[in-house]
Design an enzyme around this catalytic site. Sequence first.
Site, short mmCIF file in Angstrom:
data_model
loop_
_atom_site.label_atom_id
_atom_site.label_comp_id
_atom_site.label_asym_id
_atom_site.label_seq_id
_atom_site.Cartn_x
_atom_site.Cartn_y
_atom_site.Cartn_z
N GLY A 35 0.80 -1.22 0.00
CA GLY A 35 0.00 0.00 0.00
C GLY A 35 0.83 1.27 0.00
O GLY A 35 0.31 2.36 0.25
N LYS A 36 2.11 1.15 -0.29
CA LYS A 36 2.96 2.35 -0.29
C LYS A 36 2.76 3.17 -1.57
O LYS A 36 2.88 4.38 -1.54
CB LYS A 36 4.44 1.95 -0.13
CG LYS A 36 4.75 1.31 1.23
CD LYS A 36 6.13 0.68 1.26
CE LYS A 36 6.39 -0.02 2.60
NZ LYS A 36 7.65 -0.81 2.57
N GLU A 37 2.52 2.47 -2.66
CA GLU A 37 2.12 3.15 -3.88
C GLU A 37 0.69 2.70 -4.21
O GLU A 37 0.29 1.59 -3.84
CB GLU A 37 3.07 2.81 -5.05
CG GLU A 37 4.20 3.83 -5.26
CD GLU A 37 5.28 3.76 -4.16
OE1 GLU A 37 5.53 2.65 -3.65
OE2 GLU A 37 5.84 4.82 -3.81
#
Lengths: 326, 326, 326, 326
Positions: free
Chosen positions: D283-285
């Site tokens: 979920g970082k990008e």
Amino acid sequence: MKRVDPAVPAGNVAELLANMSNTGFQGRKLGESLDIWSRMIEDESCTILLGLSGAMIPAGMQEIIRELVKRRYIDVLVSTGANMFHDTCEHLDVHHYLGHHHVDDVDLFSKGIDRIYDVFAYEKEFRTIDSAISGFAGELSPYTGSSRDFTGRLGRWLSEKNPSGKSVLSECAKSGVPVFIPALCDSSIGIGLLMARRKGVSTFVDQIADVDEITKIVESSERTGVIYVGGGVPKNFIQQTQVIASIHNAGNDGHHYAIQYTTDSPHWGGLSGCTFEEAISWGKETPDCRNVQCFCDATIALPVVVSGLVSAGVQRKKVPDVMNMI
Amino acid sequence: MKRVDPAVPAGNVAELLANMSNTGFQGRKLGESLDIWSRMIEDESCTILLGLSGAMIPAGMQEIIRELVKRRYIDVLVSTGANMFHDTCEHLDVHHYLGHHHVDDVDLFSKGIDRIYDVFAYEKEFRTIDSAISGFAGELSPYTGSSRDFTGRLGRWLSEKNPSGKSVLSECAKSGVPVFIPALCDSSIGIGLLMARRKGVSTFVDQIADVDEITKIVESSERTGVIYVGGGVPKNFIQQTQVIASIHNAGNDGHHYAIQYTTDSPHWGGLSGCTFEEAISWGKETPDCRNVQCFCDATIALPVVVSGLVSAGVQRKKVPDVMNMI
Amino acid sequence: MKRVDPAVPAGNVAELLANMSNTGFQGRKLGESLDIWSRMIEDESCTILLGLSGAMIPAGMQEIIRELVKRRYIDVLVSTGANMFHDTCEHLDVHHYLGHHHVDDVDLFSKGIDRIYDVFAYEKEFRTIDSAISGFAGELSPYTGSSRDFTGRLGRWLSEKNPSGKSVLSECAKSGVPVFIPALCDSSIGIGLLMARRKGVSTFVDQIADVDEITKIVESSERTGVIYVGGGVPKNFIQQTQVIASIHNAGNDGHHYAIQYTTDSPHWGGLSGCTFEEAISWGKETPDCRNVQCFCDATIALPVVVSGLVSAGVQRKKVPDVMNMI
Amino acid sequence: MKRVDPAVPAGNVAELLANMSNTGFQGRKLGESLDIWSRMIEDESCTILLGLSGAMIPAGMQEIIRELVKRRYIDVLVSTGANMFHDTCEHLDVHHYLGHHHVDDVDLFSKGIDRIYDVFAYEKEFRTIDSAISGFAGELSPYTGSSRDFTGRLGRWLSEKNPSGKSVLSECAKSGVPVFIPALCDSSIGIGLLMARRKGVSTFVDQIADVDEITKIVESSERTGVIYVGGGVPKNFIQQTQVIASIHNAGNDGHHYAIQYTTDSPHWGGLSGCTFEEAISWGKETPDCRNVQCFCDATIALPVVVSGLVSAGVQRKKVPDVMNMI
């Protein structure tokens, strides 16, 4: 000591590379390579040999290489067979496509699509070119010659077959730049030749003649400069000419200029990634050789540096007649 | 999902590799490669081809490769010319020495010492082997044959010339393991052959025959397993056999097992570093091929994995008669 | 010169590494590293510092590191925060799983699975550990201390919280091995600490105290040996202690033994991949330092070399009381 | 499918990069990165964060970074301490010099010259800057604050101390671009701070505040774009903000644009070299993030791409007031 001079953004490629040559690390090396290549070009006694590895034609480097030949920034080309196969494809209207490197390859296989990292192509179309090469071998038969002789004939045949097509091979044939493929049969050109052989066509590619011919070029040159795009067979094949010339007392003392763009590393111990310092121990480069090894993907280094050469307006002063040295 | 099981220090190599196959990253891949190689060896229908790049013999891998041949953990060897040249040197008592990678190469040159990363050797001694190969070519003359035929003869000649010597070539000749060198003349063997040619010796190495012969082996095998030490010509030369077999409708559907130990990377786009997933798109490996690509210097991977095979006591059940497939 | 002695397959890891140290390239380096590490351990005046980068705990290196601590093959640990976070997870029964590196990450995201190359884990479970760390900070509050003090307390807390759990942190706390995390907040431990901060918990991690404490250990040691698993902050943080000791005229003259296992390269110019030769120019290593830089994934190098140390039965003669040097 | 369009040499950098984006391999990625960075700049809702690793200032990238700040092609800088230390040196007239990477480092040490690959500098001069930083800490004392607050004060102090000097720090202070150094004490700035501490100066750098502040910027931004020069702490520190924002239900859903220039590789399993695909699993990008990872030394990529941005005349439409988000 001379200070590091921070690079300033520049619109012009040649100017930017000049800036970069006063910085550090591989940016500096890339900048230095422009300077060394320029010196080779401007040295009237220098014959320039380019070794070409990696899937450069599929990756869109065909025009860059053709420009090098046209402007005679190089005199001799030593290539993998694959590059010249894909070059043949492009000349005969079989093309390469923008794909992606992170895909389902089983799915691609089911669709008949071959992947080269992020480049796609149709296997079916490639096979038409395998057949075309087989057919070309049939026309030549019976044939015995060096790969250099073979590629010269192939280049001319391509121009006749498709006059509006473009290829490194046809440009080299036109410009008198010999193309050596020391491992010719390790490629789809070899596949085409085997198809012909199995049909009874008489074709022999004489690899010892290749070594003889390229060494004669080196032996006949006052000075030589080398540019390696990657490593592999093309690099070693050009490097070893100086050893052979030395064994035959030809009066050479190593290549005088040397550039390599590579993604390999010296610490793996192979010839592909070894430094020019190591090469000096063997006598392949002269002890005072102007050289630079730049660790960079050639699909970055080549367009940038060749654009630098072109935009700086570097001019070849005297073109050696290499075909007459063979 | 199965849990990562932290590796526990183990005295025995095979046990350690088994531990590592339940971890992550390249340690896991190395462990998996032992399992896949073991399966190839135990598969009675499988012919195993090894591609050998990089300066493996200078780097002390001769005994490891000889062990693979003796135990018949491989059936076919495809090598660079350099490896078999250095192998010839060792057989004829010309040796390699422990050097260092950070030295003054101009000084080494003045002393006649050639450097291969951290390995040293004497140029003068190498030239006696160049001459010996030239002499051997003279004895064979007139000669036309594949590199596989040539290396078989060279291996037998080495055993006669120095019965107490050891080499991969002589072991292969004895064990019926064919050795292909697709770019034979791109090496000091090629230098020896050119020396002979320039003296008028009649030798032709038929590279199209190489493609034909190795493809016949693949076409005659029910299944094939491949192991690539590095990339380069040996990898591509073995990979392309499946494409050729497909063109000739030989009933093959790709290599069934595949291992690569490499220091190259997929993102440079070349064949040397490409993944087996990419190869599946071309039909070079079967869609359900058991494969692993392990990013590791072969001078680490080979001794460790071969020690694992040996200490696990893996036994070849049925040895294919590859010489009769040609 | 000493001859390269080809490696012979060996069942025992220590024997194999001894063989490899007489070969070339990175296999030789790996072999040499066993010898240098053994010397550090056997040197009664040497304090041994280990720098730990890369996702080593997720990749199954926990037992290997614990063994190093238990046998006191190291005296000081400098780690990334991530490694000690994942170590905390394992202690508290949140595990890592065998995954694959070539998958659909959008799909993983939708399933709540985090990927670390070929290792999988559940995001939801990780968040319970973030909360546990936040809770632990709450219990400590108000707190100010070095990361070394903080990790010592965390290690003891883990042992109490889950007596049957295993972790590097708890083993270090038990064995008197200080654990420094110079960039503590650049990790999920930092995430936990921020969660606490935002709830009003008073926690300060004093990074200047970290530099002070580790430098005191180096200043109080007659000799130091360093082992770097990867580069990053842990490598530089240990390297800079010698510069600081020099500025404070502490009588040190550089680390005396040095090993690095890395996949970085010197030519990129960064500290992570730089050679120990470069470090000598800075005074970080002594000019006659016994050192080796081995280019190899640590998930291969660590299990193999630590197995070598263990199976060779290397014994620490005298354990420095590093906690009393702070 | 769209055809690969071979790159044509071009004098103008922006034009050349546009050509390259229709080719293959890393040249294509470099070209694509210009396009993605341009989109970030032109997106009125986007806050742009740059992570800066590697010895970029010694390697002559200072002007390139200053240009990024001046033109506001970036809004937030996260750096290693070393880069900002060397930046401080340059501002205070302590310079870096063009050296060579293949030299005798024991000799350099005896001359007081520190080497950073092919860049040289004087250790004695560096120590004057260590002392200057120690003195600056003394002036601030008693002090507690985030590294962002500390670097802001340092930047202003530099401008006062040497008004004609140039630095990224002073430019950032002037332009309202916060500079975070999550591992501040792992650098010569940390050495200066320890010198002060040992003299009794009261300085505390609050690393938890750093995490809080940068996360607030991300939480307050409608969209975020990230550019990573190398990996290390700066990359992870920016990446983790999205995880923290998610834990605090801030309404973010990952960075929307992402570029990395790196010489690391995904297959080593570390965060520095991991792909943005891997980051999507965490979920970082965002799943539909426009991203590109380009494998290239930043001393090549940065000058070329920033020259491309400048020569294309890309204009920031709306500058976010990031200082007010903290």
